[in-house]
Design an enzyme around this catalytic site. Structure first.
Site, mmCIF file in Angstrom:
data_model
loop_
_atom_site.group_PDB
_atom_site.id
_atom_site.type_symbol
_atom_site.label_atom_id
_atom_site.label_comp_id
_atom_site.label_asym_id
_atom_site.label_seq_id
_atom_site.Cartn_x
_atom_site.Cartn_y
_atom_site.Cartn_z
ATOM 1 N N HIS A 23 -61.873 30.478 -6.318
ATOM 2 C CA HIS A 23 -62.057 30.338 -4.869
ATOM 3 C C HIS A 23 -62.116 31.710 -4.217
ATOM 4 O O HIS A 23 -61.357 32.615 -4.585
ATOM 5 C CB HIS A 23 -60.909 29.558 -4.232
ATOM 6 N N ASN A 59 -72.242 23.765 -0.050
ATOM 7 C CA ASN A 59 -72.270 24.717 1.063
ATOM 8 C C ASN A 59 -72.152 26.177 0.636
ATOM 9 O O ASN A 59 -72.283 27.068 1.479
ATOM 10 C CB ASN A 59 -71.195 24.372 2.112
HETATM 11 O O1 CA2 Z 1 -62.481 29.503 -0.883
HETATM 12 C C1 CA2 Z 1 -63.338 28.881 -1.538
HETATM 13 O O2 CA2 Z 1 -64.046 29.409 -2.374
HETATM 14 C C2 CA2 Z 1 -63.552 27.388 -1.248
HETATM 15 O O3 CA2 Z 1 -63.875 26.746 -2.476
HETATM 16 C C3 CA2 Z 1 -64.717 27.304 -0.292
HETATM 17 C C4 CA2 Z 1 -65.013 25.868 0.143
HETATM 18 C C5 CA2 Z 1 -63.752 25.222 0.692
HETATM 19 O O4 CA2 Z 1 -64.020 23.853 1.001
HETATM 20 C C6 CA2 Z 1 -62.609 25.287 -0.302
HETATM 21 O O5 CA2 Z 1 -61.460 24.723 0.291
HETATM 22 C C7 CA2 Z 1 -62.317 26.721 -0.679
HETATM 23 C C8 CA2 Z 1 -66.087 25.854 1.239
HETATM 24 C C9 CA2 Z 1 -67.375 26.455 0.824
HETATM 25 C C10 CA2 Z 1 -68.268 26.479 2.015
HETATM 26 O O6 CA2 Z 1 -68.810 27.763 2.125
HETATM 27 C C11 CA2 Z 1 -69.345 28.134 3.307
HETATM 28 C C12 CA2 Z 1 -69.827 29.404 3.366
HETATM 29 C C13 CA2 Z 1 -70.367 29.858 4.537
HETATM 30 C C14 CA2 Z 1 -70.441 29.040 5.646
HETATM 31 C C15 CA2 Z 1 -69.969 27.758 5.578
HETATM 32 C C16 CA2 Z 1 -69.413 27.304 4.384
#
Ligand code: CA2
Length: 148
Positions: A106, A16
């Site tokens: 992150h 994602n």
């Molecule tokens: O904070 C981060 O970088 C994460 O790795 C992002 C992940 C999340 O599951 C982790 O807990 C923390 C999610 C990435 C999804 O990115 C999106 C970006 C825009 C819209 C929807 C999702």
């Protein structure tokens, strides 16, 4: 012959993260992954490094790329495994299985979020973690490569 190529740092992004900048900007900011890649390339040049930035929605690709990082002699891996951070024993094992140092990255600070984000199988195996600085987390992690 002298090898003058800048050492490469793999920057691996999980599921994602291709949607960055398009949804949930209040959590992940307005920068797209391409924006972040551009900034990393500039910063890498200043540091005498190069970056190879990749994204996949598939866990196995991330495992393969971790192995590849070691095979090509990458200086380090910056890994934002997205949600696989909190689920993937395969990524945990892959990080443990290579000598290349891996820095967990992150955008958000998972510890300030839902409880299911508090466990990181990546962080348990990684050399270090940088989290909570938005897109700048990647730049802080790249700077840290010189301190490994
Ligand atoms: O904070 C981060 O970088 C994460 O790795 C992002 C992940 C999340 O599951 C982790 O807990 C923390 C999610 C990435 C999804 O990115 C999106 C970006 C825009 C819209 C929807 C999702």
């Amino acid at each position: 012959m002298t090898d003058t190529a800048a050492p490469v740092v793999f920057v691996l992004n999980g599921p994602n993260l291709n949607l960055l900048g398009m949804r949930e900007p209040e959590i992940y900011g307005h920068d797209t992954l391409d924006d972040i890649a551009g900034r990393l390339e500039d910063r890498a040049q200043d540091l005498g490094l190069s970056v190879d930035v990749r994204q996949s929605n598939h866990e196995g690709h991330l495992v393969d790329w971790l192995h590849e990082a070691q095979a090509v002699g990458a200086r380090a891996v910056l890994l934002n495994a997205g949600a696989y951070t909190h689920t993937s024993v395969a990524l945990h094992d892959a990080i443990k299985g290579i000598k290349t140092p891996v820095i967990e990255v992150h955008l958000s600070n998972p510890h300030k979020r839902e409880e299911f984000r508090h466990r990181s199988y990546v962080g348990m195996a990684a050399k270090a973690t940088v989290a909570g600085f938005g897109a700048a987390s990647y730049l802080v992690a790249l700077d840290a490569v010189l301190h490994l």
